[in-house]
Design an enzyme around this catalytic site. Structure first.
Site, PDB file in Angstrom:
ATOM      1  N   HIS A  42     -80.310 -23.255 -80.319  1.00 16.13           N
ATOM      2  CA  HIS A  42     -80.886 -21.948 -80.653  1.00 16.13           C
ATOM      3  C   HIS A  42     -79.816 -20.945 -81.082  1.00 16.13           C
ATOM      4  O   HIS A  42     -80.121 -19.991 -81.794  1.00 16.13           O
ATOM      5  CB  HIS A  42     -81.711 -21.409 -79.478  1.00 16.13           C
ATOM      6  CG  HIS A  42     -83.070 -22.034 -79.380  1.00 16.13           C
ATOM      7  ND1 HIS A  42     -84.191 -21.339 -78.995  1.00 16.13           N
ATOM      8  CD2 HIS A  42     -83.497 -23.301 -79.640  1.00 16.13           C
ATOM      9  CE1 HIS A  42     -85.244 -22.151 -79.022  1.00 16.13           C
ATOM     10  NE2 HIS A  42     -84.840 -23.346 -79.398  1.00 16.13           N
ATOM     11  N   ASP A  43     -78.585 -21.173 -80.666  1.00 17.13           N
ATOM     12  CA  ASP A  43     -77.480 -20.349 -81.156  1.00 17.13           C
ATOM     13  C   ASP A  43     -77.162 -20.714 -82.604  1.00 17.13           C
ATOM     14  O   ASP A  43     -77.085 -19.841 -83.479  1.00 17.13           O
ATOM     15  CB  ASP A  43     -76.244 -20.549 -80.268  1.00 17.13           C
ATOM     16  CG  ASP A  43     -75.060 -19.693 -80.720  1.00 17.13           C
ATOM     17  OD1 ASP A  43     -75.300 -18.575 -81.224  1.00 17.13           O
ATOM     18  OD2 ASP A  43     -73.913 -20.135 -80.560  1.00 17.13           O
ATOM     19  N   GLY A  48     -75.443 -19.399 -87.472  1.00 18.10           N
ATOM     20  CA  GLY A  48     -74.346 -20.287 -87.092  1.00 18.10           C
ATOM     21  C   GLY A  48     -74.008 -20.214 -85.611  1.00 18.10           C
ATOM     22  O   GLY A  48     -74.537 -19.381 -84.869  1.00 18.10           O
ATOM     23  N   ASP A 222     -90.248 -36.316 -71.835  1.00 16.93           N
ATOM     24  CA  ASP A 222     -90.227 -37.773 -71.760  1.00 16.93           C
ATOM     25  C   ASP A 222     -90.682 -38.184 -70.375  1.00 16.93           C
ATOM     26  O   ASP A 222     -89.965 -38.013 -69.397  1.00 16.93           O
ATOM     27  CB  ASP A 222     -88.804 -38.272 -72.050  1.00 16.93           C
ATOM     28  CG  ASP A 222     -88.668 -39.777 -71.927  1.00 16.93           C
ATOM     29  OD1 ASP A 222     -89.670 -40.449 -71.599  1.00 16.93           O
ATOM     30  OD2 ASP A 222     -87.556 -40.276 -72.153  1.00 16.93           O
TER      31      ASP A 222
END
Length: 306
Positions: A42-43, A48, A222
């Site tokens: 998310h950064d 960037g 999962d």
């Protein structure tokens, strides 16, 4: 410009210091590895990998933590703070928050059973956050394959393997029911479940996420190996057991060029691990601040005082 040995002289203990914090945190919080990987993702998708996601709101900008993809879900900030505090003691004003997050992601994957790779380093930290961009640049769990491909291409990740391999980060971690419920009861306004859902998995998910239940309940991505970094995610997709729509789309979109990759990674762990490491390096190299750009933040939550 970035290179794996960037801190070999100035802070040789950087990897050990970060690893020790993660090992310690994993004892009480098995989710933390997935949470750290997600923070890095998310950064990087917002201007960037510049640690802009770590900044709190200030008088000059609103925090990315408030943006829809992050609010009430991005977590692990206190763990990054722990790493930063330890690193400031060992090597003051040397290791950027952006590099801490990048290294922590690699170590989190490795400690969870995943691959190792040499992380290129030398990023610097942004002096602003990008709230509006965080709301638009990050892929949504409701995206179709075409929308996913565009979101990835918009940041420079234009290979099918970038999308399919990085989606495999959902081999561990959890999602809230509110991102799943529409698929279970009213997919795209049909009043029916998503037809790609495996019927027994649908029944399981309906028990975990009832129609008008608590949307904040957490569900494992999962169900087989919830905290392990492995290729089970892709086998789940082949069996109609992807938790969120945007993941299942990789396999269930007719004729998609992503299907052969899902099949490959499902049958060959080494292929997945190699592709994941490669895609992580590509993502980590997106628009880094280097040289004299940005700064080395002393506290990852705030810009240095001028």
């Amino acid at each position: 410009q970035l290179r794996p040995d960037f801190y070999s002289r100035t802070c040789p203990s950087v990897f050990n210091i970060i690893k020790n914090v993660i090992v310690d945190e994993l004892q009480t919080d098995p989710r933390i590895a997935a949470s750290i990987l997600r923070l890095h993702f998310h950064d990087c998708f917002v201007r960037g990998c510049d640690a802009s996601i770590l900044l709190d709101t200030s008088k000059s900008f609103r925090t990315e933590k408030d943006a829809a993809p992050n609010v009430n879900s991005a977590r692990g900030f206190n763990v990054i703070d722990r790493m930063k505090t330890a690193l400031e003691r060992a090597c003051p004003r040397t290791v950027s928050c952006a590099d801490i997050l990048t290294i922590a992601s690699q170590i989190s994957v490795l400690l969870s059973g995943g691959p190792s790779w040499a992380v290129p380093l030398g990023r610097r930290d942004s002096v602003e956050a990008f709230f509006d961009l965080a709301n638009t640049a990050l892929p949504s769990p409701f995206f179709t394959l075409a929308q996913l491909k565009k979101a990835f291409a918009d940041v420079g990740l234009n290979r099918p393997s970038d999308l399919v391999a990085l989606s495999g980060g959902h081999t561990f971690g959890r999602a809230r029911c509110l991102f799943v419920t529409a698929r279970l009861y009213n997919f795209n306004g049909t009043n029916r479940p998503d037809p790609t859902l495996n019927p027994s998995y649908l029944a399981d998910l309906r028990r975990l996420c009832p129609r008008n239940g608590n949307g904040t309940v957490l569900v494992n991505f999962d169900v087989m190996t919830p905290n392990t970094f492995d290729n089970q995610f892709y086998t789940n997709l082949r069996n109609g057991k992807g938790l969120i729509q945007s993941d299942q789309e990789l396999f269930s979109t007719p004729g998609a060029d992503t299907i052969p990759l899902v099949n490959l990674y499902s049958s060959n762990t080494l292929s997945f691990f190699g592709a994941f490491a490669d895609a992580m390096i590509r993502m980590g190299n997106l628009r880094p601040l280097t040289g004299t750009q940005g700064e080395i933040r002393q506290n990852c939550r705030v810009v240095n005082s001028r």
